[in-house]
Write a protein that holds these residues in place. Structure first.
Motif, short mmCIF file in Angstrom:
data_model
loop_
_atom_site.label_atom_id
_atom_site.label_comp_id
_atom_site.label_asym_id
_atom_site.label_seq_id
_atom_site.Cartn_x
_atom_site.Cartn_y
_atom_site.Cartn_z
N TRP A 1 105.69 -42.64 37.39
CA TRP A 1 106.37 -41.82 36.38
C TRP A 1 105.38 -41.42 35.30
N ASN A 2 105.31 -40.10 35.08
CA ASN A 2 104.38 -39.56 34.10
C ASN A 2 105.08 -38.87 32.94
N GLY A 3 106.36 -39.21 32.73
CA GLY A 3 107.07 -38.63 31.60
C GLY A 3 108.05 -37.54 31.97
N GLU A 4 108.17 -37.22 33.25
CA GLU A 4 109.04 -36.12 33.67
C GLU A 4 110.51 -36.47 33.50
N ALA A 5 111.30 -35.48 33.06
CA ALA A 5 112.75 -35.67 32.91
C ALA A 5 113.47 -35.48 34.24
N ARG A 6 112.91 -34.66 35.11
CA ARG A 6 113.46 -34.48 36.45
C ARG A 6 112.53 -35.15 37.44
N LEU A 7 113.03 -36.11 38.16
CA LEU A 7 112.19 -36.90 39.03
C LEU A 7 111.75 -36.10 40.25
N ASP A 8 110.68 -36.55 40.87
CA ASP A 8 110.05 -35.82 41.98
C ASP A 8 109.78 -36.81 43.11
N ALA A 9 110.37 -36.57 44.27
CA ALA A 9 110.22 -37.48 45.40
C ALA A 9 108.77 -37.61 45.86
N ASP A 10 107.92 -36.65 45.51
CA ASP A 10 106.51 -36.75 45.88
C ASP A 10 105.79 -37.83 45.10
N ARG A 11 106.43 -38.39 44.09
CA ARG A 11 105.79 -39.43 43.28
C ARG A 11 106.08 -40.85 43.81
N PHE A 12 106.83 -40.95 44.90
CA PHE A 12 106.98 -42.26 45.53
C PHE A 12 105.67 -42.66 46.20
N VAL A 13 105.33 -43.92 46.07
CA VAL A 13 104.17 -44.49 46.76
C VAL A 13 104.64 -45.79 47.41
N TRP A 14 104.24 -46.02 48.64
CA TRP A 14 104.68 -47.27 49.28
C TRP A 14 103.63 -47.77 50.27
N VAL A 15 103.77 -49.05 50.58
CA VAL A 15 102.97 -49.66 51.64
C VAL A 15 103.92 -50.35 52.60
N ARG A 16 103.55 -50.38 53.84
CA ARG A 16 104.35 -51.07 54.84
C ARG A 16 104.09 -52.57 54.77
N VAL A 17 105.15 -53.33 54.95
CA VAL A 17 105.05 -54.78 54.91
C VAL A 17 104.66 -55.28 56.30
N PRO A 18 103.57 -56.02 56.44
CA PRO A 18 103.20 -56.53 57.76
C PRO A 18 104.23 -57.53 58.26
N ARG A 19 104.30 -57.67 59.56
CA ARG A 19 105.33 -58.51 60.16
C ARG A 19 105.30 -59.94 59.62
N GLU A 20 104.11 -60.44 59.32
CA GLU A 20 104.04 -61.83 58.88
C GLU A 20 104.64 -62.02 57.48
N GLU A 21 104.88 -60.93 56.74
CA GLU A 21 105.52 -61.07 55.43
C GLU A 21 107.01 -60.73 55.46
N GLN A 22 107.53 -60.35 56.60
CA GLN A 22 108.95 -60.07 56.69
C GLN A 22 109.74 -61.37 56.89
N ALA A 23 110.98 -61.36 56.45
CA ALA A 23 111.79 -62.57 56.48
C ALA A 23 112.08 -63.00 57.90
N ARG A 24 112.20 -64.30 58.09
CA ARG A 24 112.58 -64.83 59.39
C ARG A 24 114.04 -64.51 59.67
N PRO A 25 114.39 -64.22 60.93
CA PRO A 25 115.80 -63.93 61.25
C PRO A 25 116.70 -65.09 60.85
N GLN A 26 117.90 -64.73 60.36
CA GLN A 26 118.87 -65.73 59.95
C GLN A 26 120.18 -65.52 60.71
N PRO A 27 120.97 -66.58 60.88
CA PRO A 27 122.27 -66.41 61.51
C PRO A 27 123.20 -65.62 60.63
#
Length: 328
Positions: free
Chosen positions: A296-322
């Motif tokens: 966020w750089n101060g804009e009043a109307r948000l811009d989807a191009d400003r999303f930044v993300w990284v993928r979570v590697p499998r070893e950091e994902q939660a273990r399956p639960q019942p």
């Protein structure tokens, strides 16, 4: 300063958080991630589920304490505080948050990872109590789940900084108190109960008897107008009319309000804006594999191009639960 980098629910993905900060241009100096012209705002829910909870908390806490970041409280921090504090005798139970099998399971990963570090865990719980429930800065607002102006004004009247204490938390575990209403709405949002005998088999490992409702639909008429979760409503329930009582309980955040950043809602897919002035940054890092930020750089109307993300590697994902019943 150029602006803020807002980061959604980390849930113990500490190594992925470090990778996201590096991608955003933050680098460690003196054990703290820093940027020459920007600061981070964490949206809460640092703990539970993931395999590197201590790392996630340490990164965030050091940044906050060094003035490199701000943070708001998530419902999982609230849950941990209530789980670890004894209840007064009049409540008729031992703990503010009862140690049921479900509650034990939710906090299990956190307790296991802090088991050999009891002093660090005590210090972490004390730090949680210093985290505000909301932030209203010049040009933007931040809350974990729902910006409800009336409840925020009520909280501000007695707690201008938005922080709670153990007395507030103790009162908040009683359904129907003003403290419960404030804490529930700001950190958990609105829920609508499903019809008797209907439940949702959720993709995040729970069987739900309610669904999460958002707060930016103008004059919503049906359940489908307000549902906000990855799981579809069963059958034709999206067409079901909102009752007067359901509609009255919903909050409305209009398009002329300042930009608002929230987490909590377990979105999936490519990050997108649910409204021109609202960004949800919880993209289910520990389940579906993205830890998301918004620059966020101060804009009043948000811009989807400003999303930044990284993928979570499998070893950091939660273990399956019942499958379990979820009432939160």
């Amino acid at each position: 300063m150029e602006g803020y980098d807002l980061i959604g629910d980390v849930h113990g993905c500490g190594a992925t958080l470090a990778a996201l900060l590096e991608r955003l241009g933050y680098h460690q100096r003196g054990g703290v991630y820093r940027h020459p012209r920007r600061k981070v705002i964490f949206l809460g829910d640092l703990i539970d589920r993931g395999p590197r909870i201590r790392l996630a908390v340490t990164i965030a806490r050091r940044m906050v304490e060094e003035g490199e970041a701000l943070i708001v409280m998530g419902n999982h921090e609230i849950n941990a505080l209530a789980y670890h504090h004894r209840a007064p005798a009049e409540l008729g139970r031992e703990w503010l948050r009862e140690h049921t099998p479900r509650h034990n399971r939710i906090v299990r990963e956190t307790l296991e990872q802090y088991r050999d570090h009891p002093q660090e865990w005590d210090e972490t719980l004390a730090w949680f109590l210093d985290i505000p429930l909301f932030l209203e800065l010049d040009g933007l607002r931040v809350v974990h789940a729902c910006w409800d102006q009336s409840r925020i004004d009520e909280l501000r009247a007695s707690r201008p900084d938005g922080r709670i204490d153990l007395d507030f938390l103790t009162a908040a575990v009683r359904h129907g108190t003003r403290e419960f209403e404030i804490l529930d709405r700001l950190t958990r949002g609105s829920h609508i109960t499903l019809p008797e005998g209907v439940q949702i088999q959720s993709g995040d490992g729970f069987t739900r008897r309610s669904f999460r409702a958002h707060f930016w639909a103008h004059r919503p008429r049906t359940w489908g107008d307000v549902v906000f979760q990855p799981d579809n409503l069963p059958g034709d329930l999206e067409l079901r009319p909102l009752s007067a009582a359901e509609a009255e309980r919903l909050t409305y955040y209009g398009p002329d309000e300042p930009p608002l950043f929230i987490g909590h809602y377990w979105c999936e897919g490519i990050p997108a804006l649910p409204a021109p002035n609202i960004a949800c940054l919880d993209y289910s890092a520990v389940k579906f594999g993205r830890l998301v930020a918004y620059r966020w750089n101060g804009e009043a109307r948000l811009d989807a191009d400003r999303f930044v993300w990284v993928r979570v590697p499998r070893e950091e994902q939660a273990r399956p639960q019942p499958w379990e019943i979820d009432f939160d």
